[in-house]
Every structure is written in structure tokens, then in C-alpha cells.
Scaffold this motif. Sequence first.
Motif, PDB file in Angstrom:
ATOM      1  N   PRO A  53     -11.776  -2.226 -10.694  1.00 20.04           N
ATOM      2  CA  PRO A  53     -12.811  -2.989 -10.005  1.00 20.04           C
ATOM      3  C   PRO A  53     -13.695  -2.134  -9.121  1.00 20.04           C
ATOM      4  O   PRO A  53     -13.236  -1.158  -8.542  1.00 20.04           O
ATOM      5  CB  PRO A  53     -12.013  -3.976  -9.159  1.00 20.04           C
ATOM      6  N   MET A  55     -15.072  -1.648  -5.846  1.00 20.40           N
ATOM      7  CA  MET A  55     -14.775  -2.178  -4.516  1.00 20.40           C
ATOM      8  C   MET A  55     -16.034  -2.367  -3.674  1.00 20.40           C
ATOM      9  O   MET A  55     -16.029  -3.127  -2.709  1.00 20.40           O
ATOM     10  CB  MET A  55     -13.823  -1.231  -3.784  1.00 20.40           C
ATOM     11  N   GLU A  88      -2.977   6.580   8.858  1.00 21.99           N
ATOM     12  CA  GLU A  88      -3.353   6.531   7.443  1.00 21.99           C
ATOM     13  C   GLU A  88      -2.216   5.934   6.632  1.00 21.99           C
ATOM     14  O   GLU A  88      -2.431   5.123   5.727  1.00 21.99           O
ATOM     15  CB  GLU A  88      -3.695   7.939   6.941  1.00 21.99           C
ATOM     16  N   ILE A  98      -9.114   4.662   4.989  1.00 17.36           N
ATOM     17  CA  ILE A  98      -9.536   5.199   6.286  1.00 17.36           C
ATOM     18  C   ILE A  98     -10.855   5.960   6.162  1.00 17.36           C
ATOM     19  O   ILE A  98     -10.982   6.879   5.363  1.00 17.36           O
ATOM     20  CB  ILE A  98      -8.463   6.178   6.819  1.00 17.36           C
ATOM     21  N   LEU A  99     -11.790   5.570   6.983  1.00 19.81           N
ATOM     22  CA  LEU A  99     -13.044   6.296   7.094  1.00 19.81           C
ATOM     23  C   LEU A  99     -12.902   7.173   8.325  1.00 19.81           C
ATOM     24  O   LEU A  99     -12.876   6.675   9.447  1.00 19.81           O
ATOM     25  CB  LEU A  99     -14.183   5.292   7.293  1.00 19.81           C
TER      26      LEU A  99
ATOM     27  N   LEU B  99     -13.772   9.639   3.353  1.00 21.62           N
ATOM     28  CA  LEU B  99     -12.695   8.702   3.099  1.00 21.62           C
ATOM     29  C   LEU B  99     -11.423   9.538   3.029  1.00 21.62           C
ATOM     30  O   LEU B  99     -11.236  10.310   2.079  1.00 21.62           O
ATOM     31  CB  LEU B  99     -12.947   8.024   1.751  1.00 21.62           C
ATOM     32  N   LEU B 100     -10.575   9.415   4.039  1.00 19.91           N
ATOM     33  CA  LEU B 100      -9.415  10.306   4.120  1.00 19.91           C
ATOM     34  C   LEU B 100      -8.144   9.694   3.559  1.00 19.91           C
ATOM     35  O   LEU B 100      -7.786   8.570   3.881  1.00 19.91           O
ATOM     36  CB  LEU B 100      -9.146  10.685   5.573  1.00 19.91           C
ATOM     37  N   VAL B 101      -7.451  10.463   2.745  1.00 19.59           N
ATOM     38  CA  VAL B 101      -6.116  10.065   2.306  1.00 19.59           C
ATOM     39  C   VAL B 101      -5.137  11.197   2.568  1.00 19.59           C
ATOM     40  O   VAL B 101      -5.425  12.352   2.272  1.00 19.59           O
ATOM     41  CB  VAL B 101      -6.089   9.706   0.808  1.00 19.59           C
ATOM     42  N   LYS B 109       1.484   8.822  -4.764  1.00 22.09           N
ATOM     43  CA  LYS B 109       0.479   8.291  -3.833  1.00 22.09           C
ATOM     44  C   LYS B 109      -0.871   8.919  -4.132  1.00 22.09           C
ATOM     45  O   LYS B 109      -1.904   8.247  -4.106  1.00 22.09           O
ATOM     46  CB  LYS B 109       0.880   8.559  -2.377  1.00 22.09           C
ATOM     47  N   GLN B 113      -4.179   6.857  -5.064  1.00 16.04           N
ATOM     48  CA  GLN B 113      -5.299   6.894  -4.127  1.00 16.04           C
ATOM     49  C   GLN B 113      -6.551   7.541  -4.715  1.00 16.04           C
ATOM     50  O   GLN B 113      -7.655   7.291  -4.248  1.00 16.04           O
ATOM     51  CB  GLN B 113      -4.877   7.605  -2.838  1.00 16.04           C
ATOM     52  N   ARG B 115      -7.464   6.905  -7.710  1.00 13.22           N
ATOM     53  CA  ARG B 115      -7.953   5.675  -8.318  1.00 13.22           C
ATOM     54  C   ARG B 115      -8.730   4.853  -7.288  1.00 13.22           C
ATOM     55  O   ARG B 115      -9.845   4.421  -7.514  1.00 13.22           O
ATOM     56  CB  ARG B 115      -6.711   4.895  -8.805  1.00 13.22           C
ATOM     57  N   ASN B 116      -8.102   4.673  -6.152  1.00 14.47           N
ATOM     58  CA  ASN B 116      -8.729   3.911  -5.076  1.00 14.47           C
ATOM     59  C   ASN B 116     -10.071   4.510  -4.653  1.00 14.47           C
ATOM     60  O   ASN B 116     -11.058   3.805  -4.481  1.00 14.47           O
ATOM     61  CB  ASN B 116      -7.767   3.838  -3.883  1.00 14.47           C
ATOM     62  N   ASN B 119     -12.567   3.657  -7.198  1.00 18.71           N
ATOM     63  CA  ASN B 119     -12.962   2.254  -7.096  1.00 18.71           C
ATOM     64  C   ASN B 119     -13.946   2.041  -5.952  1.00 18.71           C
ATOM     65  O   ASN B 119     -14.808   1.181  -6.016  1.00 18.71           O
ATOM     66  CB  ASN B 119     -11.737   1.367  -6.858  1.00 18.71           C
ATOM     67  N   ARG B 120     -13.760   2.848  -4.951  1.00 18.35           N
ATOM     68  CA  ARG B 120     -14.663   2.733  -3.803  1.00 18.35           C
ATOM     69  C   ARG B 120     -15.941   3.521  -4.019  1.00 18.35           C
ATOM     70  O   ARG B 120     -16.745   3.679  -3.111  1.00 18.35           O
ATOM     71  CB  ARG B 120     -13.949   3.212  -2.538  1.00 18.35           C
ATOM     72  N   GLN B 121     -16.101   4.028  -5.195  1.00 24.07           N
ATOM     73  CA  GLN B 121     -17.342   4.673  -5.597  1.00 24.07           C
ATOM     74  C   GLN B 121     -17.740   5.862  -4.737  1.00 24.07           C
ATOM     75  O   GLN B 121     -18.921   6.044  -4.421  1.00 24.07           O
ATOM     76  CB  GLN B 121     -18.490   3.651  -5.570  1.00 24.07           C
TER      77      GLN B 121
END
Lengths: 339, 339
Positions: A53, A55, A88, A98-99, B99-101, B109, B113, B115-116, B119-121
Motif C-alpha cells: 500500500p 502510505m 524507535e 520515526i521522523l 525516516l529513521l529505523v 526487522k 522496515q 518495506r515500510n 510504502n512510505r515512498q
Amino acid sequence: MAKKVTLKTIAADLKLSVGTVSRVLNGKAKEFRISDKTVKSVMNYAKDNNYSPNMVAKGLRASRTFSIGLMIPDIANPFFSMMAKHIEKAASAANYSILLVDAEENVEKEKQQVRNMLNRQVDAIIAAPVGISFDHFKEITKIKIPIIFVDRYFNNSSIPYVTSDNFNGGYIATKHLIENGHQRIALLKGDETIEPVKERRRGYQKAIEEAGIFADESLIVGVEFGVENGFKYTKELLQLKNRPTAIFAMSNLIGLGVLQAVKEEGLTIPNDISLIIFDDQPYVSYLNPPITTVKQNSEIIGEYAVEYILNRIEDESYETDSKIIPIKLIERNSVCTIR
Amino acid sequence: MAKKVTLKTIAADLKLSVGTVSRVLNGKAKEFRISDKTVKSVMNYAKDNNYSPNMVAKGLRASRTFSIGLMIPDIANPFFSMMAKHIEKAASAANYSILLVDAEENVEKEKQQVRNMLNRQVDAIIAAPVGISFDHFKEITKIKIPIIFVDRYFNNSSIPYVTSDNFNGGYIATKHLIENGHQRIALLKGDETIEPVKERRRGYQKAIEEAGIFADESLIVGVEFGVENGFKYTKELLQLKNRPTAIFAMSNLIGLGVLQAVKEEGLTIPNDISLIIFDDQPYVSYLNPPITTVKQNSEIIGEYAVEYILNRIEDESYETDSKIIPIKLIERNSVCTIR
DNA sequence: GTGAAAGCGCTAACAC
DNA sequence: GTGTTAGCGCTTTCAC
């Protein structure tokens, strides 16, 4: 470019409507009694074509981005990076992203980036503010997005915070020094517009008063949290005719500066001067000597902040008091007993 | 809630069309020869009502979010937090957000992430991968979004990277030890699926070979970058009948573990055993004794990564070679000269 | 000089 | 059980 697969393309290929596709992909098949056949075909298609998707579109539609702005004054400071780690972790566990902004201890950047976070429609903000001014944070509450301060905070604001028991930290550290016979205890502090600095100082003063020893104001020095500050003022303290027998450093960075100055003066800890540092770090036990510290619990602070934010997002009326997290004195070998 | 002001509400209030409002707010007034009167009224309205654009909507429309995904295996590791600081600084200067991971050294993870982030482009990804597997990163290149590895990387992949000159780091550290008369030099390493670990090891081995000294494989130990790893294997090394005279620790965390083990065994550095740590940290000069280190330049690494990403975003065909950043040996007092 | 309208990808209200 | 459509806030093409 692997052509992108959207609800629309799926619907077209499967000769279904986007609505139906959306419903099955959001697990609402049961609720809408969608046929197993349709469900299966959509699911398979999605898997085969690796649908995922957008987001951003979801966020626009829902006015909810599942992201949290994290504002940190200095991410390279190990205290903050550890706290950021816990934040996080808790956030991602709840499917939030997290931004991150490093304010570089600069209010202007902080101000500008809070604006940016808001423009990006973060669902909430967790901030360790630089200090000094905070009008830019007050604005946030007007917009009704949840915000909580961590570590640093402002007393004259209604924004909640989680922080260490700074007062008690200052108190027990100083008291520990006093119990070891110290009477001339220097306080190497950070910027006093920062509440935790004030609190630690209050704790220090309470211990001094209780013990009924002379409160020498010239022993209270320092203007910010960096290494140089610790270095510079320690040099000055060591120049004093009636030199302090102990130093209480308000941050791990200041502590490093103290160490350097003491070394340059050819003095040793704790024989010539005792030292306690506020904030425990993994390396302090390997320092020369291992340093007695006041340990903060950044894990609890981070987790509590996220918990509050999450609750608040779900329930606008959710309220809690600000939270004060206990600290602990870790005794090592940087304090000598005198007299 | 301060009712939100959007192009639409502005247009309505001002009896203009959203198109016009959008144009003046995007500085395209000249281009479209919009009357001064309209420009002024829009500008004033925007200022008075504190308009600020919804970046999510912009992002959806433009398929561009001005955000960069930053994947870090352990943000609490001071090496990474320093690098993250420089990355955030360079990115925010170019109006990008981070965007921190924190992958928690966990490939699962990381996978999820990435992937995430997609998704968040995010417009691009900067990653210090956990290691081991990297299919999830290869996918990214298919989607054609820019990606660069920092510090850690994969050799058998076409994804570019910026990293320290790990080979040379291993080489000069080991050579320095050899020049000081050491013959039995232990290598306390991290996980060998990680390229920098392999490189540092190759450097170590080259120095040993060049010197024509016996390459004792039993002196090469360790399985990951943490403190415990350093501790455990140092204990074992010190048990050896023919114990090494020096240890080369591959990370600041491993180094801390070495320190602890040496201390527990009642030995001292450098008299009983010499030590060099890969990765310089602010506190190492205050350790007991101050430690000789191989210093990496995280600032240059971070800046280069952002620069590449930015260029690549602007120009899809932009290419550079991966970049190897020089390291430096910082001599302190943890290496003794023998014989 | 400015307006109208399409559309980015998605969800949900309403229809049948 | 599924389709249609409006609309989130924005930019841009096409009109006039």
C-alpha cells in the motif's frame, strides 16, 4: 521500473472494483461478505505482484500518517542516542515510524523543523527541546497534536514531560560527596535556562544546606553541556587558591572535559580531586579511574513517552501527569574519603 | 482545533481558484503573470492565517516526498549515531527529512522496515545493513529508488557504498603493533559475513605475512561487534599457554569488552598486553590507559552518502564508484614496545 | 490573468 | 457480494 501495482491496476486486471480490492486487502472481507473466490484471487494477485500500500495516499485520506516526529538536540550524545533507540523500538513495535531531526542545539533549526514535522502531518511529536524558547512547541498543542517532552522540558508550560529525577540526582550525588568528607564541592553545570540543570543545581544546594556547610557560589560554574565547557571551567577551578576537593559534572560530555583538564594539570582522580558525573555511560567503568555516576534510565523514559503518545492519539482526552523517573547512584572509584 | 487552512479555504475566502492560489504560493506568480493585487492578497492571507502546505498531499501528487530512509543497525553505537548526525545535517540542509529505523542488528526487522520505507515512498535509502542477507535491498534497485550503503556493504551487489578503508585500517594497526615488536597479535573480530570485518582481517593478515611472522589462526577470534563478544574471547585468549602480547579489537564495543576482561584478569595495558581499537571515540583518550585507535571519518562518510543520493535523485543516470574513505592511526598509550 | 478539472492512491458512504 | 463515487490537499494541463 517494475510498473507499480495499485488498487486500481489490481481492480482492472481482476475485473473488480477498487472498493472490493481495498476491502479484501484491509481484511474486511468477512465484514462485507465478499466471496471466497474474489478474496482468493485478490490475495493471490497481491502476493504475486508484490502489492504494497501507498502510505502517503493512506495518510492523506485518513489524515493520519502513523509517524512520530522525534526532535533531539544532539543525536551524537550517547544519552540521547540511547533514548532514541528505545523510542524507535517502541514506536516501530506499534507500527509507527520515526521522523528524526537533530536540532544541533540550535533553537532556530528546531523551530523550523517543528514546522516541517507538522507539514508532514506527523501524528505526534516527542521532543527533547534545545531549551531557551518554546513558543514553537506551544503552537503544536493548539493544533491538538499530541506532544511530550523527554529529558528537557519547560516548567511554565502545560506540555507533559518524562524526565529523570534531576533534583534527587543532584542531591544524592552531592550528599555522597559530603558523606565522604568533602566540603568544597564544585558544580560544573550546563545552561541554566534548561530545567533539568536548575533541578540538579537545586538538589546540590539542598545537600549543601542540609549539611550546614558553606555555600561558596564561586564553586558553581559552567554554561553548557559540552566537553569544552567542562574543560575550561575545571581549569579555572583548579587555579583557585582554595581549590575544591570534588567536582560534580552535570553531563557525560562535561565529565570528559573535567577529565582532560585534571590530567593536563597533572592531577589525579580521586587522590587530588574527586569526581561524580551525571549520566552513566558504558565506557565510564573503564575510565581512569572508573567514575562514580548518577545513572538515568533512558529506556523507561523512551518507553513512557511512546506509551503516552500512543494513548493520546487513540483518545484525545487522555491525560497523565508528567513523569519523574528515579535515578541511581553508581559508586565506582572516583570519590575519595577525606579527613 | 484551529480550523485548517488549505488552498481550498484560501481560494474560497479570497474568491479565487485553488489553481491561482497554488501558483502564487509556489512563487510562480511571475511566470503566470498574476496581478500584483491577487499576489498580495494571497500572500497576506497565507501569512495572517499561518498557512503551511500539506507535504503528504504534495507527496502524493508529486510522487516525491523529500524524505530519505535511514537504516542503522544500532543507533546507540556512537559510531553510528555520529554518522546519523552528519547524515541528518546534510539532508535537512537540502530540505529532506530523515525516516529513521534502528534495525537492532536484526535482519528480519530490517527487511520489514525496508518495506515500510518503500510504502512510505521515501525518495531514497541510506543504509548501514545488518549484514548476512540483502535481497530486500536488491529489490529496491529494481524499483529504481536510489540507495547507498554506508559503513557496511555487500561486495557481490551493484549497490554503491561509502565506507572506511577497512583493509588499510587493519593493515596499519597490525603493522604498528609489529613495529613495536609484537609477534603474537590477536584479532578480536566481528561477524565475518560483514565485508568490513573481512577487509580488516585481510589487512591484518597482510601485515603479518609481510613481516614474515607466524600466522597463528587460534589468535583470530570473535563473532560479533558487541561488548560481550570482546569480553568472552579476551578471557579465552588470556587463558592461552602462549598468550598474545597484543590485541586488535575491531570495534569500539569489542574494545570495551577487552578492557573489562583484561581488568578482571588483573592484567594491565599496555604492560601485560597491548591494545588497538578500531574506531575512535571521544572518551578513548580518557580511558586507562588512553587507547591507540584507528579513526574513521564518519562525517565524510555521511556527507558523501547524502551527496550521492541527492545527485541520483536529480539525475537517474548519475553514477559514481563506491568510495573508500581514508582512516588514520591515532597513537596513544595502549601499545608497548617489546624486546 | 485566472478558472475548471483531472488525477496522484486510497477509504468509506451509499447504492443495489 | 460488489460497484460507484466523493474527497483527502495539491499541481498542472487546458481553456478562455
